[in-house]
Design a protein around this motif. Structure first.
Motif, PDB file in Angstrom:
ATOM      1  N   SER A 137       0.836  -1.196   0.000  1.00 40.20           N
ATOM      2  CA  SER A 137       0.000   0.000   0.000  1.00 40.20           C
ATOM      3  C   SER A 137       0.875   1.252   0.000  1.00 40.20           C
ATOM      4  O   SER A 137       0.610   2.207  -0.744  1.00 40.20           O
ATOM      5  CB  SER A 137      -0.909  -0.023   1.225  1.00 40.20           C
ATOM      6  N   TRP A 138       1.922   1.251   0.807  1.00 39.04           N
ATOM      7  CA  TRP A 138       2.841   2.389   0.865  1.00 39.04           C
ATOM      8  C   TRP A 138       3.538   2.586  -0.488  1.00 39.04           C
ATOM      9  O   TRP A 138       3.651   3.721  -0.964  1.00 39.04           O
ATOM     10  CB  TRP A 138       3.870   2.155   1.970  1.00 39.04           C
ATOM     11  N   VAL A 139       3.969   1.505  -1.126  1.00 38.77           N
ATOM     12  CA  VAL A 139       4.636   1.587  -2.422  1.00 38.77           C
ATOM     13  C   VAL A 139       3.690   2.151  -3.478  1.00 38.77           C
ATOM     14  O   VAL A 139       4.073   3.029  -4.257  1.00 38.77           O
ATOM     15  CB  VAL A 139       5.188   0.207  -2.856  1.00 38.77           C
ATOM     16  N   VAL A 140       2.464   1.701  -3.493  1.00 31.54           N
ATOM     17  CA  VAL A 140       1.491   2.196  -4.473  1.00 31.54           C
ATOM     18  C   VAL A 140       1.211   3.673  -4.250  1.00 31.54           C
ATOM     19  O   VAL A 140       1.186   4.467  -5.195  1.00 31.54           O
ATOM     20  CB  VAL A 140       0.185   1.361  -4.417  1.00 31.54           C
ATOM     21  N   ARG A 141       1.020   4.073  -2.980  1.00 33.98           N
ATOM     22  CA  ARG A 141       0.794   5.488  -2.696  1.00 33.98           C
ATOM     23  C   ARG A 141       2.006   6.338  -3.106  1.00 33.98           C
ATOM     24  O   ARG A 141       1.844   7.436  -3.614  1.00 33.98           O
ATOM     25  CB  ARG A 141       0.492   5.692  -1.207  1.00 33.98           C
ATOM     26  N   LEU A 142       3.199   5.804  -2.905  1.00 31.96           N
ATOM     27  CA  LEU A 142       4.411   6.495  -3.287  1.00 31.96           C
ATOM     28  C   LEU A 142       4.489   6.677  -4.800  1.00 31.96           C
ATOM     29  O   LEU A 142       4.840   7.738  -5.314  1.00 31.96           O
ATOM     30  CB  LEU A 142       5.645   5.728  -2.772  1.00 31.96           C
ATOM     31  N   ILE A 150       1.968   6.645  -7.057  1.00 30.16           N
ATOM     32  CA  ILE A 150       0.962   7.545  -7.629  1.00 30.16           C
ATOM     33  C   ILE A 150       0.984   8.916  -6.996  1.00 30.16           C
ATOM     34  O   ILE A 150       0.179   9.790  -7.357  1.00 30.16           O
ATOM     35  CB  ILE A 150      -0.446   6.916  -7.584  1.00 30.16           C
ATOM     36  N   GLY A 151       1.864   9.119  -6.032  1.00 35.30           N
ATOM     37  CA  GLY A 151       2.087  10.454  -5.499  1.00 35.30           C
ATOM     38  C   GLY A 151       1.061  10.950  -4.509  1.00 35.30           C
ATOM     39  O   GLY A 151       0.798  12.141  -4.435  1.00 35.30           O
ATOM     40  N   LEU A 152       0.472  10.040  -3.739  1.00 33.47           N
ATOM     41  CA  LEU A 152      -0.517  10.459  -2.748  1.00 33.47           C
ATOM     42  C   LEU A 152       0.077  10.654  -1.368  1.00 33.47           C
ATOM     43  O   LEU A 152      -0.643  10.915  -0.424  1.00 33.47           O
ATOM     44  CB  LEU A 152      -1.659   9.454  -2.680  1.00 33.47           C
ATOM     45  N   GLY A 153       1.321  10.451  -1.217  1.00 32.27           N
ATOM     46  CA  GLY A 153       1.919  10.630   0.104  1.00 32.27           C
ATOM     47  C   GLY A 153       3.179   9.807   0.234  1.00 32.27           C
ATOM     48  O   GLY A 153       3.641   9.170  -0.697  1.00 32.27           O
ATOM     49  N   GLY A 154       3.718   9.833   1.381  1.00 27.45           N
ATOM     50  CA  GLY A 154       4.948   9.061   1.537  1.00 27.45           C
ATOM     51  C   GLY A 154       5.566   9.364   2.810  1.00 27.45           C
ATOM     52  O   GLY A 154       5.986   8.943   3.686  1.00 27.45           O
TER      53      GLY A 154
END
Length: 65
Positions: free
Chosen positions: A54-59, A61-65
């Motif tokens: 989930s963290w990798v996907v958010r990273l 697509i640029g939704l957070g990190g």
């Protein structure tokens, strides 16, 4: 395959069931506890894998990190 009557079938089933080695109460308890432990370990493992993915996907697509 030859057809047999219900009485013959029941006799054969009872004969086969008598050959089964049934586990003791202690063996059943130990294996049940082992299953619960393995399920918990698998749940923890998949929880962390899910969090990482989930963290990798958010990273990505640029939704957070």
């Amino acid at each position: 395959m030859a057809k047999s009557n219900p009485g013959q079938y029941i006799r054969e089933v009872r004969q086969e069931v008598s050959k089964v080695t049934w586990p003791t109460r202690k063996e059943t308890m130990v294996t049940t506890i082992m299953v619960f432990i393995m399920v918990m370990l698998a749940a923890i493992f998949f929880f962390f894998v899910d969090q990482i993915l989930s963290w990798v996907v958010r990273l990505i697509i640029g939704l957070g990190g």
